[in-house]
Design a protein around this motif. Structure first.
Motif, PDB file in Angstrom:
ATOM      1  N   PRO A   5       0.800  -1.219   0.000  1.00  0.00           N
ATOM      2  CA  PRO A   5       0.000   0.000   0.000  1.00  0.00           C
ATOM      3  C   PRO A   5       0.834   1.271   0.000  1.00  0.00           C
ATOM      4  CG  PRO A   5       0.124  -0.860   2.232  1.00  0.00           C
ATOM      5  CD  PRO A   5       0.886  -1.817   1.355  1.00  0.00           C
ATOM      6  N   GLY A   6       2.094   1.173  -0.357  1.00  0.00           N
ATOM      7  CA  GLY A   6       2.950   2.353  -0.313  1.00  0.00           C
ATOM      8  C   GLY A   6       2.758   3.262  -1.503  1.00  0.00           C
ATOM      9  N   THR A   7       3.772   4.001  -1.849  1.00  0.00           N
ATOM     10  CA  THR A   7       3.724   4.939  -2.966  1.00  0.00           C
ATOM     11  C   THR A   7       3.784   4.195  -4.277  1.00  0.00           C
ATOM     12  OG1 THR A   7       6.122   5.161  -2.868  1.00  0.00           O
ATOM     13  CG2 THR A   7       4.811   6.750  -1.602  1.00  0.00           C
ATOM     14  N   GLN A  25      -3.031  10.523  -6.681  1.00  0.00           N
ATOM     15  CA  GLN A  25      -2.326  11.031  -5.517  1.00  0.00           C
ATOM     16  C   GLN A  25      -2.985  12.293  -4.979  1.00  0.00           C
ATOM     17  OE1 GLN A  25       2.281   9.914  -6.297  1.00  0.00           O
ATOM     18  NE2 GLN A  25       1.460  11.456  -7.657  1.00  0.00           N
ATOM     19  N   ASP A  26      -2.862  12.492  -3.672  1.00  0.00           N
ATOM     20  CA  ASP A  26      -3.375  13.728  -3.092  1.00  0.00           C
ATOM     21  C   ASP A  26      -2.307  14.815  -3.184  1.00  0.00           C
ATOM     22  OD1 ASP A  26      -1.501  13.256  -1.078  1.00  0.00           O
ATOM     23  OD2 ASP A  26      -2.989  12.458   0.331  1.00  0.00           O
ATOM     24  N   GLY A  27      -2.567  15.962  -2.541  1.00  0.00           N
ATOM     25  CA  GLY A  27      -1.654  17.082  -2.650  1.00  0.00           C
ATOM     26  C   GLY A  27      -0.290  16.847  -2.059  1.00  0.00           C
ATOM     27  N   THR A  28      -0.164  15.863  -1.164  1.00  0.00           N
ATOM     28  CA  THR A  28       1.127  15.562  -0.532  1.00  0.00           C
ATOM     29  C   THR A  28       1.900  14.487  -1.289  1.00  0.00           C
ATOM     30  OG1 THR A  28       0.223  13.829   0.905  1.00  0.00           O
ATOM     31  CG2 THR A  28       0.082  16.114   1.684  1.00  0.00           C
ATOM     32  N   GLY A  29       1.337  13.970  -2.364  1.00  0.00           N
ATOM     33  CA  GLY A  29       2.014  12.915  -3.115  1.00  0.00           C
ATOM     34  C   GLY A  29       1.685  11.516  -2.645  1.00  0.00           C
ATOM     35  N   GLU A  30       0.795  11.378  -1.645  1.00  0.00           N
ATOM     36  CA  GLU A  30       0.404  10.064  -1.148  1.00  0.00           C
ATOM     37  C   GLU A  30      -0.717   9.484  -2.018  1.00  0.00           C
ATOM     38  OE1 GLU A  30       1.629   8.222   1.404  1.00  0.00           O
ATOM     39  OE2 GLU A  30       3.233   9.723   1.532  1.00  0.00           O
ATOM     40  N   LEU A  31      -0.707   8.170  -2.144  1.00  0.00           N
ATOM     41  CA  LEU A  31      -1.780   7.502  -2.887  1.00  0.00           C
ATOM     42  C   LEU A  31      -3.113   7.728  -2.195  1.00  0.00           C
ATOM     43  CD1 LEU A  31      -0.262   4.024  -3.807  1.00  0.00           C
ATOM     44  CD2 LEU A  31      -0.800   5.861  -5.377  1.00  0.00           C
ATOM     45  N   ARG A  32      -4.144   8.001  -2.993  1.00  0.00           N
ATOM     46  CA  ARG A  32      -5.480   8.060  -2.436  1.00  0.00           C
ATOM     47  C   ARG A  32      -5.890   6.653  -2.015  1.00  0.00           C
ATOM     48  NH1 ARG A  32      -7.281  13.176  -3.604  1.00  0.00           N
ATOM     49  NH2 ARG A  32      -6.312  14.173  -5.435  1.00  0.00           N
ATOM     50  N   ASP A  33      -6.761   6.572  -1.031  1.00  0.00           N
ATOM     51  CA  ASP A  33      -7.089   5.280  -0.422  1.00  0.00           C
ATOM     52  C   ASP A  33      -7.561   4.258  -1.452  1.00  0.00           C
ATOM     53  OD1 ASP A  33      -6.378   6.183   2.068  1.00  0.00           O
ATOM     54  OD2 ASP A  33      -8.439   6.677   2.693  1.00  0.00           O
ATOM     55  N   HIS A  34      -8.436   4.682  -2.378  1.00  0.00           N
ATOM     56  CA  HIS A  34      -9.006   3.698  -3.300  1.00  0.00           C
ATOM     57  C   HIS A  34      -8.033   3.273  -4.396  1.00  0.00           C
ATOM     58  CE1 HIS A  34      -9.869   7.636  -5.096  1.00  0.00           C
ATOM     59  NE2 HIS A  34     -10.011   7.036  -6.266  1.00  0.00           N
ATOM     60  N   GLY A  40      -0.463  -1.016  -5.629  1.00  0.00           N
ATOM     61  CA  GLY A  40       0.413  -1.981  -4.988  1.00  0.00           C
ATOM     62  C   GLY A  40       0.487  -3.286  -5.757  1.00  0.00           C
ATOM     63  N   SER A  41      -0.654  -3.710  -6.306  1.00  0.00           N
ATOM     64  CA  SER A  41      -0.683  -4.944  -7.095  1.00  0.00           C
ATOM     65  C   SER A  41       0.124  -4.794  -8.382  1.00  0.00           C
ATOM     66  CB  SER A  41      -2.127  -5.325  -7.417  1.00  0.00           C
ATOM     67  OG  SER A  41      -2.865  -5.552  -6.243  1.00  0.00           O
ATOM     68  N   LEU A  42       0.003  -3.639  -9.024  1.00  0.00           N
ATOM     69  CA  LEU A  42       0.774  -3.408 -10.246  1.00  0.00           C
ATOM     70  C   LEU A  42       2.263  -3.389  -9.951  1.00  0.00           C
ATOM     71  CD1 LEU A  42      -1.432  -0.654 -11.939  1.00  0.00           C
ATOM     72  CD2 LEU A  42      -1.333  -3.089 -12.487  1.00  0.00           C
ATOM     73  N   ARG A  43       2.625  -2.837  -8.792  1.00  0.00           N
ATOM     74  CA  ARG A  43       4.035  -2.824  -8.400  1.00  0.00           C
ATOM     75  C   ARG A  43       4.545  -4.244  -8.224  1.00  0.00           C
ATOM     76  NH1 ARG A  43       6.597   0.424  -3.216  1.00  0.00           N
ATOM     77  NH2 ARG A  43       8.789   0.007  -3.707  1.00  0.00           N
ATOM     78  N   PRO A 425      -3.239   7.709 -14.048  1.00  0.00           N
ATOM     79  CA  PRO A 425      -2.053   6.954 -14.466  1.00  0.00           C
ATOM     80  C   PRO A 425      -2.343   6.087 -15.684  1.00  0.00           C
ATOM     81  CG  PRO A 425      -2.983   6.038 -12.442  1.00  0.00           C
ATOM     82  CD  PRO A 425      -3.691   7.329 -12.702  1.00  0.00           C
ATOM     83  N   THR A 426      -1.409   6.111 -16.614  1.00  0.00           N
ATOM     84  CA  THR A 426      -1.549   5.409 -17.889  1.00  0.00           C
ATOM     85  C   THR A 426      -0.224   4.745 -18.230  1.00  0.00           C
ATOM     86  OG1 THR A 426      -3.111   7.104 -18.613  1.00  0.00           O
ATOM     87  CG2 THR A 426      -2.200   5.677 -20.317  1.00  0.00           C
TER      88      THR A 426
END
Length: 865
Positions: A5-7, A25-34, A40-43, A425-426
């Protein structure tokens, strides 16, 4: 798969400056919850696996027919492809979108009702009359008509985008032909196959419930339940860029797919030209644009559409979804006035804003547009497909000219300020990059309101496209599609399908289904004809390959022995040309001394420069016929057809120059044809679909056998040359092993004729084809109620009599000089009968009205069936 669940994956994600709302991502660069689970799976998949699965997406789309070959009807690919990474929308965001779109659909339904009815909105100044009357979608011939059903607007599509603050807005409304519903279904099925565990575990809302709603909404418009076709999907035809989704929806929903020529209007009612005769149509799910629906009242002289369709709709004898004239709602000129219309008709403000739009017919709006033209896009409201002008791209004389046009006729123009939009993201190559997007979703009418599709498709422009939010007029090749995943707050019930509630209605009670129509009554004659030609072209391709392999094998053997211009060669080359459709006349094309390189002659017959004949032409014609009956073909069948087209494309790019190279490519094609015929034999229900498919194959096989036999078996040569020819004929007709096992002697003309013409147990013999054709003819719908055999049945019976009465032992040895005159006479007569049979089958596909006598004059006119 356990998601991190990281970046976003640092080795995959390429950060870009985003001018708009970042979906991931939100304004801080963190992934939005959904987004956490999906990213994470794509990573966890990694770079190489992502690339591999993106390739699989393209492969599946190609197999399913969603991406067409350049030489297929309709042109090349309908889009830039489907991205592996879906667009995610949270459950909370979607609840807001859904409520706003349901309200908007209810409002547009009322607006449509008013504009073609009381016109209170115009009289009370809520909507300017100029905006309505200058719209090409406003059709005066349907003013005052009352469509069947509770709602005028049955199916509604909306394009949406994000504002900078994340709020969704509506970019455009689609009511004429709300395209994209079939593509959405295809995209969902593709991604669920390529990313099965991710799709299952991400809690994605399923789509089947919505499509059941589509079927209920359409079925509700059918009061007749006559047991005939009742409901049909009307498409412009294979040339339409959206034809794939039309056929895909027809297959999924179970309605016959028809073209305008399949329908006729008589005595104010719409009829389908089916195999069983004219069948009344009660409901048309329309994918033909308004202006091309009826050449009598809408665009005279075009020759497209169904003459009289508007009159039938006015009489209420047919329900059309959406009704002709619905395109007026798409006018961008209406957007500035929808908030006031909502207050007037619903007593409530719009829940979803439209894109900022100004109508230049309002002086204040005109001045604002001219002052800020550099941030605007302009379009006229009086064009069906308006030309979009971006103010940011104008300068100098072009800017002055645009301003002059707007000032001279301001009521004609609207201007919009497009938002920066959302960025998603694309997958670009081997990197994940955020790009701007717009999305489209759909709604369908239900009792008292509308239900929204919990998903849709997003459109992402190629990098460098200046318009931040893709506009519907943008070239398809610059667009990449994305599947829209609406994430549920809890797991969806698995296993839901279109048929899962077939035994109950929406309230859980028993569902009373109408009597299913007969296949003959719901199969358009045009489709039956295309199935017939599908069978013929598949057989033509197979026979051409068989003859090419037989001739090349003979040439290779002769070359090894130092002889390539024997007396057998011209006749074998003639038979090869006949098998490809390149030659039907008697006699050989070349004299032995004129053939310099027989391999070149073989390759020219297989791959002619114009691509219209030979194996190339047969497979291309097969693909075209398959495309026109796409809704009747299984996925496996379509994949085989597509694989053959791939092989042909490869052969044309790398044209073989030797017999050995050509043999290899032909073997691949022949294997595909075996698979195609196997699927037809083992997977097709024995109904009229099978009847015409197999009848075409049998007739083509019979005609080619007669034609190639005339080229090879009539002439008398020396014993050795005759033996070589007889063996090639048996090889080409897949009967050599049977001959050896049965006769165990050297090749004799009498035995060859017995096996290839008169043996009813040989699937390759002429009499076998005729007997199968006789079975099919007996099952054709009767031409009248008298029980008189059809013309096709009479033709087949006459042909069978000729072959059963033939004394092959005598005919084989009745000669005139160097020709077998008895065989020549039999084959010539048989060829004529087969031609007449083909013409009779062709007439069976037509529904021509008989002449009627009026006084002393005889004329052809319309009459009730």
């Amino acid at each position: 798969m356990v998601a991190d669940p990281g970046t976003p994956p640092p080795d995959l994600h390429r950060p870009v400056a985003i001018d708009g709302f970042d979906e991931m991502q939100d304004g801080t660069g963190e992934l939005r919850d959904h987004w956490r689970y999906v990213m994470g799976s794509l990573r966890m998949l990694g770079r190489a696996e992502l690339i591999e699965r993106q390739s699989e997406v393209a492969h599946v789309l190609r197999q399913d027919g969603a991406i067409h070959h350049e030489n297929a009807p309709g042109g090349a690919t309908a889009s830039g492809g489907l991205d592996l990474i879906p667009l995610l929308v949270s459950s909370d965001d979607w609840a807001t979108v859904e409520a706003g779109l349901v309200q908007r659909a209810e409002l547009l339904d009322l607006v449509l009702e008013d504009l073609y009815g009381a016109q209170d909105l115009i009289r009370q100044g809520v909507i300017p009359v100029e905006v309505v009357h200058r719209s090409p979608g406003y059709l005066r011939p349907v003013v005052g008509s009352t469509p069947l059903g509770e709602h005028r607007l049955v199916h509604y599509g909306a394009d949406l985008a994000r504002r900078d603050d994340g709020r969704f807005i509506v970019l455009a409304d689609h009511t004429r032909v709300p395209a994209g519903l079939g593509d959405t279904l295809e995209h969902r099925l593709v991604l669920s196959r390529v990313l099965p565990s991710l799709f299952r575990d991400a809690h994605v809302h399923r789509l089947a419930h919505f499509f059941r709603g589509v079927r209920r909404a359409v079925d509700a418009l059918n009061p007749g339940e006559r047991g005939g076709p009742g409901i049909v999907i009307l498409t412009p035809g294979p040339e339409a860029p959206d034809y794939f989704e039309h056929s895909y929806l027809a297959s999924y929903l179970g309605y016959p797919l028809v073209e305008p020529g399949d329908l006729t209007v008589r005595r104010g009612r719409v009829w389908l030209r089916s195999l069983a005769g004219l069948q009344q149509v009660d409901v048309i799910l329309r994918w033909v644009s308004d202006e091309l629906s009826d050449p009598l009242e809408l665009l005279p002289g075009t020759g497209t559409g169904v003459p009289g369709l508007v009159e039938a709709a006015r009489r209420g004898s047919v329900a059309i979804a959406n009704p002709i004239g619905a395109a007026v709602i798409e006018s961008p000129g209406l957007l500035p006035f929808l908030p006031a219309a909502s207050e007037h008709l619903l007593g409530a403000p719009l829940l979803l804003d439209s894109v900022d739009t100004w109508w230049c017919g309002n002086p204040a709006h005109l001045q604002l547009v001219l002052d800020e033209i550099g941030s605007m896009v302009l379009q006229p409201i009086d064009q069906v497909s308006p030309t979009i002008t971006s103010g940011a791209m104008l300068a100098g004389a072009a800017l002055d000219d645009t301003v002059r046009q707007v000032r001279s006729d301001p009521q004609r123009w609207v201007a919009q300020r497009l938002p920066a939009g959302g960025w998603t993201p694309t997958l670009i190559g081997d990197q994940i990059e955020s790009l701007p997007y717009s999305m489209r979703t759909h709604l369908v009418a239900r009792e008292g309101s509308y239900v929204a599709l919990p998903g849709g498709s997003a459109r992402v422009p190629a990098p460098g496209i200046p318009i931040k939010v893709p506009h519907p007029s943008q070239p398809p090749s610059t667009i990449t599609a994305k599947d829209l995943w609406v994430l549920a707050s809890e797991p969806e019930r698995p296993g839901t399908s279109l048929l899962s509630d077939a035994g109950t209605d929406a309230g859980g009670g028993p569902l009373v289904l109408p009597t299913p129509p007969t296949i003959a009554g719901s199969l358009p004659s045009r489709v039956a004809e295309n199935l017939y030609w599908f069978g013929r072209y598949s057989e033509r391709a197979e026979q051409a390959i068989r003859w090419a392999r037989a001739v090349m094998t003979r040439i290779i053997d002769a070359t090894d022995q130092g002889e390539v211009t024997g007396t057998w060669l011209p006749d074998l080359l003639d038979a090869l040309r006949r098998s490809t459709g390149a030659g039907q006349a008697g006699g050989s094309a070349h004299e032995p001394a004129m053939i310099d390189d027989p391999t070149v002659d073989v390759l020219d017959a297989l791959y002619p420069p114009d691509g219209r004949q030979g194996v190339v032409g047969a497979v291309r014609s097969l693909s075209s016929a398959a495309l026109t009956v796409r809704e009747l073909l299984s996925d496996d069948t379509w994949q085989v057809v597509d694989a053959m087209q791939d092989e042909i494309d490869l052969m044309l790019r790398q044209r073989p120059t030797t017999a050995a190279a050509a043999q290899q490519g032909l073997s691949h094609l022949l294997t595909s044809l075996f698979a195609l015929n196997g699927l037809a034999a083992e997977s097709t229900v024995r109904d009229p679909v099978w009847l015409f498919l197999d009848a075409g194959q049998r007739l083509e096989r019979a005609q080619l056998l007669v034609s190639t036999s005339r080229a090879t078996l009539i002439a008398i040569r020396d014993i050795d040359a005759d033996a070589l020819v007889y063996e090639s004929v048996l090889v080409a007709n897949d009967s050599l092993i049977t001959y050896r096992r049965r006769y165990r002697s050297r090749l004799r003309i009498g035995s060859v004729l017995e096996l290839l013409i008169g043996d009813p147990s040989n699937p390759r013999s002429l009499i076998y084809q005729v007997e199968r054709l006789a079975e099919h003819a007996a099952n054709l719908p009767a031409e009248d109620e008298s029980g008189t055999p059809t013309e096709v049945a009479q033709q087949v019976a006459a042909l069978a009599d000729i072959l059963h009465d033939a004394d092959l032992a005598s005919i084989a040895y009745r000669v005139d000089g160097s020709r077998r005159s008895g065989l020549d006479e039999l084959l010539g007569r048989t060829s004529g009968e087969l031609t007449s049979l083909g013409e009779a089958l062709g007439r069976h596909f037509l529904h021509v009205e008989p002449p009627r006598t009026l006084g002393t004059l005889t004329r052809t006119g319309t009459s009730s069936p």
